[in-house]
Scaffold this motif. Structure first.
Motif, PDB file in Angstrom:
ATOM      1  N   TYR A  35      11.930 134.226  -9.346  1.00 43.15           N
ATOM      2  CA  TYR A  35      11.820 134.593 -10.758  1.00 43.15           C
ATOM      3  C   TYR A  35      13.159 135.085 -11.281  1.00 43.15           C
ATOM      4  O   TYR A  35      13.549 134.790 -12.427  1.00 43.15           O
ATOM      5  N   GLY A  36      13.891 135.834 -10.456  1.00 42.32           N
ATOM      6  CA  GLY A  36      15.227 136.261 -10.858  1.00 42.32           C
ATOM      7  C   GLY A  36      16.160 135.085 -11.073  1.00 42.32           C
ATOM      8  O   GLY A  36      16.978 135.079 -12.001  1.00 42.32           O
ATOM      9  N   VAL A  37      16.012 134.051 -10.228  1.00 39.78           N
ATOM     10  CA  VAL A  37      16.856 132.865 -10.352  1.00 39.78           C
ATOM     11  C   VAL A  37      16.560 132.116 -11.651  1.00 39.78           C
ATOM     12  O   VAL A  37      17.381 131.343 -12.133  1.00 39.78           O
ATOM     13  N   SER A  38      15.389 132.371 -12.251  1.00 42.06           N
ATOM     14  CA  SER A  38      15.054 131.689 -13.511  1.00 42.06           C
ATOM     15  C   SER A  38      16.076 131.996 -14.599  1.00 42.06           C
ATOM     16  O   SER A  38      16.221 131.227 -15.560  1.00 42.06           O
ATOM     17  N   GLY A  39      16.798 133.109 -14.458  1.00 44.50           N
ATOM     18  CA  GLY A  39      17.840 133.433 -15.432  1.00 44.50           C
ATOM     19  C   GLY A  39      19.011 132.470 -15.406  1.00 44.50           C
ATOM     20  O   GLY A  39      19.898 132.536 -16.270  1.00 44.50           O
ATOM     21  N   LEU A  40      19.025 131.556 -14.429  1.00 46.12           N
ATOM     22  CA  LEU A  40      20.093 130.562 -14.326  1.00 46.12           C
ATOM     23  C   LEU A  40      20.272 129.783 -15.621  1.00 46.12           C
ATOM     24  O   LEU A  40      21.385 129.422 -16.011  1.00 46.12           O
ATOM     25  N   THR A  41      19.181 129.519 -16.316  1.00 42.16           N
ATOM     26  CA  THR A  41      19.237 128.687 -17.521  1.00 42.16           C
ATOM     27  C   THR A  41      19.334 129.497 -18.808  1.00 42.16           C
ATOM     28  O   THR A  41      19.338 128.907 -19.892  1.00 42.16           O
ATOM     29  N   ALA A  42      19.399 130.827 -18.707  1.00 46.04           N
ATOM     30  CA  ALA A  42      19.372 131.657 -19.909  1.00 46.04           C
ATOM     31  C   ALA A  42      20.574 131.394 -20.817  1.00 46.04           C
ATOM     32  O   ALA A  42      20.428 131.195 -22.028  1.00 46.04           O
ATOM     33  N   ILE A  43      21.773 131.389 -20.238  1.00 49.23           N
ATOM     34  CA  ILE A  43      22.977 131.190 -21.047  1.00 49.23           C
ATOM     35  C   ILE A  43      23.023 129.769 -21.582  1.00 49.23           C
ATOM     36  O   ILE A  43      23.365 129.532 -22.748  1.00 49.23           O
ATOM     37  N   VAL A  44      22.654 128.800 -20.738  1.00 49.20           N
ATOM     38  CA  VAL A  44      22.612 127.413 -21.189  1.00 49.20           C
ATOM     39  C   VAL A  44      21.649 127.272 -22.367  1.00 49.20           C
ATOM     40  O   VAL A  44      21.942 126.613 -23.367  1.00 49.20           O
ATOM     41  N   GLY A  45      20.478 127.905 -22.239  1.00 51.15           N
ATOM     42  CA  GLY A  45      19.495 127.837 -23.316  1.00 51.15           C
ATOM     43  C   GLY A  45      20.019 128.421 -24.612  1.00 51.15           C
ATOM     44  O   GLY A  45      19.780 127.878 -25.695  1.00 51.15           O
ATOM     45  N   THR A  46      20.755 129.532 -24.512  1.00 53.73           N
ATOM     46  CA  THR A  46      21.323 130.163 -25.703  1.00 53.73           C
ATOM     47  C   THR A  46      22.272 129.221 -26.431  1.00 53.73           C
ATOM     48  O   THR A  46      22.201 129.042 -27.654  1.00 53.73           O
TER      49      THR A  46
END
Length: 543
Positions: A35-46
């Motif tokens: 679940y922590g690794v899910s943040g991998l796409t946070a910046i890309v998504g932004t």
């Protein structure tokens, strides 16, 4: 004397944590880590939303509300865990499939937007992806919570029951390590983002899109990690069964050791009825054009959760029930305070010049120092009441909101001029992030540990789920409040047509300053008033 005190502090903070670690903790930790690794796409998504979608800050805040709603489904899921305890791992596979689908949609939106647009508008695909992901994560999180209870052994290496005091300490450690694993995942992805975005600021948009697509492909490791945790748990149970057989334990004793203290769980139809009503309410209203749909869903969801909470806490002693309610209210308000919304990040990108790599650096600092904060504050969480922790976090968060407000009003121009350019916008952002980062994740640990220690053994997963649903609805309340503030203080970023480069929406950050100030004031006042109210009532908490 000082050396002795330092040695004692090191023993309490670090050595004791390692001493209480068990290999049986690893499977749920792997799911938390994924679940922590899910943040991998946070910046890309932004950046994807900013560069390719003309969605307003208020719309994105409203979408965050809908994305948070699936977490309320932990109510029936948690009770389901207690009922199908021996088969709960299979639900991880379902969650993994939903997460993989969400990631695949985003990958194809980046690599083949025209092809996807032939089926549905790009913005619709994005909304579907955003809503699928939390459905998968909430399923896996419910299983991980149940596995975290099961992971704490009840018998030592000689097959003797573990003393209650030691068992309680291990439950607290398990919950602490759960947050630790989650944040460790964010550390890993922050490092990867820094490497992936190295030099990306000089690349044309098409090549940046290629990096975005690679990151979504790499993110497919998320469902693989969670499924691997379930496989490892099954292997550990098999090994433990063989060990107990070697010690001469009978079949019934082995089943008792590998099961729960009380495997008899009476189904409570209210959890499933409430969950069904919640799903129907959300779908009917969410798919319609009813005014105030989000508000109706929130009030309905809160009513269902409060009803189920009342059903659940009836099994506790009255004093413990009141204390749990008071604690939950305090944490709810602390998590429900509004946030600035995406406008602040847009300002940092457009005006302050923060690129993907620098935002990844801030993400890394936040993650690493949150890990350090969780470890250093663990003794405090064990010895101090929750109210003291929330007061500390609230005051510190308010103070740390000042640098962000200062950046909007040009503080960096004054500091850079008086420090030879050293203390610029990036320096201030790094310093603020470094101090602020441990605050958010700490608040939930005391309540999780309280449930692990005090909830009935055969209803721990249900307690975790219902209380998590209540506190997660606080994030939905925060998203609603954030949407309201973004409707009052309108913030827009520049949106250009992808083909003609004609500006469709001009950038306007004129009201961002008042938005940041309002958020800071509400974040300070609301939690402190709530604590005062709770501590003066019958719900007073001292745990």
């Amino acid at each position: 004397m000082a050396e002795t005190d330092n040695a004692g502090w090191f023993e309490r903070v670090f050595v004791d944590l390692g001493r209480q670690m068990r290999w049986s903790f690893l499977p749920p930790l792997m799911i938390y880590f994924s679940y922590g690794v899910s943040g991998l796409t946070a910046i890309v998504g932004t950046f994807f939303v900013k560069d390719y979608l003309g969605l307003s800050a208020a719309f994105l805040s409203g979408l965050a509300f809908w994305a948070g709603i699936p977490w309320a489904l932990k109510m029936p899921l948690g009770h389901l865990m207690d009922l199908i305890w021996g088969f709960k791992g299979w639900l991880v596979y379902l969650g993994a499939a939903l997460i993989a689908t969400s990631l695949a949609i985003m990958y194809f939106l980046i690599t083949d937007p025209e092809g996807m647009a032939h089926l549905l508008p790009v913005s619709a695909w994005y909304v579907i992806s955003v809503l699928l992901a939390p459905c998968g994560y909430v399923i896996q999180d419910a299983v991980a919570d149940a596995m975290s209870v099961e992971a704490v052994p009840r018998f030592d290496t000689h097959g003797e029951p573990i003393p209650e005091e030691q068992s309680r300490a291990m439950h607290t450690t398990m919950q602490t390590l759960g947050r630790f694993a989650l944040i460790s995942g964010t550390v890993a992805v922050a490092l990867l983002n820094i490497v992936m975005f190295s030099g990306a600021e000089d690349l044309p948009q098409a090549e940046k899109a290629g990096i975005y697509a690679q990151i979504y492909l790499i993110a497919m490791i998320i469902p693989v990690l969670s499924v691997s945790g379930v496989v490892l748990a099954a292997f550990q149970r098999w090994r433990e069964r063989l060990r107990l057989e070697h010690l001469g334990k009978t079949a019934s004793e082995i089943d008792s050791a590998l099961g729960r203290e009380d495997d008899e769980v009476a189904p409570n139809h209210w959890y499933f009825t409430g969950g069904l009503i919640f799903v129907v309410l959300t779908l009917v209203i969410g798919l319609s054009n009813i005014p105030y749909a989000q508000e109706i869903v929130f009030v309905g969801s809160m009513s269902i959760v409060l009803f189920l909470m009342r059903q659940l806490i009836a099994v506790l002693e009255p004093a413990k029930a009141r204390m749990l309610v008071g604690t939950a209210i305090i944490i709810f308000v602390f998590r429900a305070v509004p946030l600035p919304g995406p406008g602040q990040t847009w300002f940092e990108i457009d005006v302050l010049g923060f690129d993907e790599q620098f935002l990844s650096v801030l993400y890394l600092i936040t993650s690493v120092l949150t890990l350090v904060g969780i470890i250093l504050l663990r003794p405090m969480m064990s010895n101090r009441p929750i109210t003291s922790i929330i007061i500390l976090l609230t005051v510190v968060a308010a103070i740390l909101s000042l640098p962000n407000i200062g950046l909007y009003y040009g503080l960096q121009n004054w500091t850079a001029a008086h420090t030879g350019g050293i203390v610029d916008a990036r320096f201030i952002a790094i310093l603020d992030t470094a101090v602020e980062s441990p605050l958010g994740q700490v608040a939930m640990i005391p309540m999780l540990a309280w449930i692990a220690r005090n909830a009935p053994s055969n209803l721990k997963a249900t307690f975790f789920a219902v209380m998590a649903s209540f506190t997660n609805l606080a994030l939905s309340a925060s998203a609603l409040a954030t949407k309201y503030l973004n409707e009052v203080f309108l913030v827009t970023r520049e949106v250009r047509d992808r083909v003609t480069e004609v500006i469709e929406i001009p950038a306007d950050y004129g009201q961002l300053g008042w938005l940041l100030i309002t958020v800071a004031v509400l974040g300070l006042v609301l939690p402190l008033i709530t604590i005062l109210f709770v501590q003066m009532s019958r719900l007073r908490t001292s745990d």
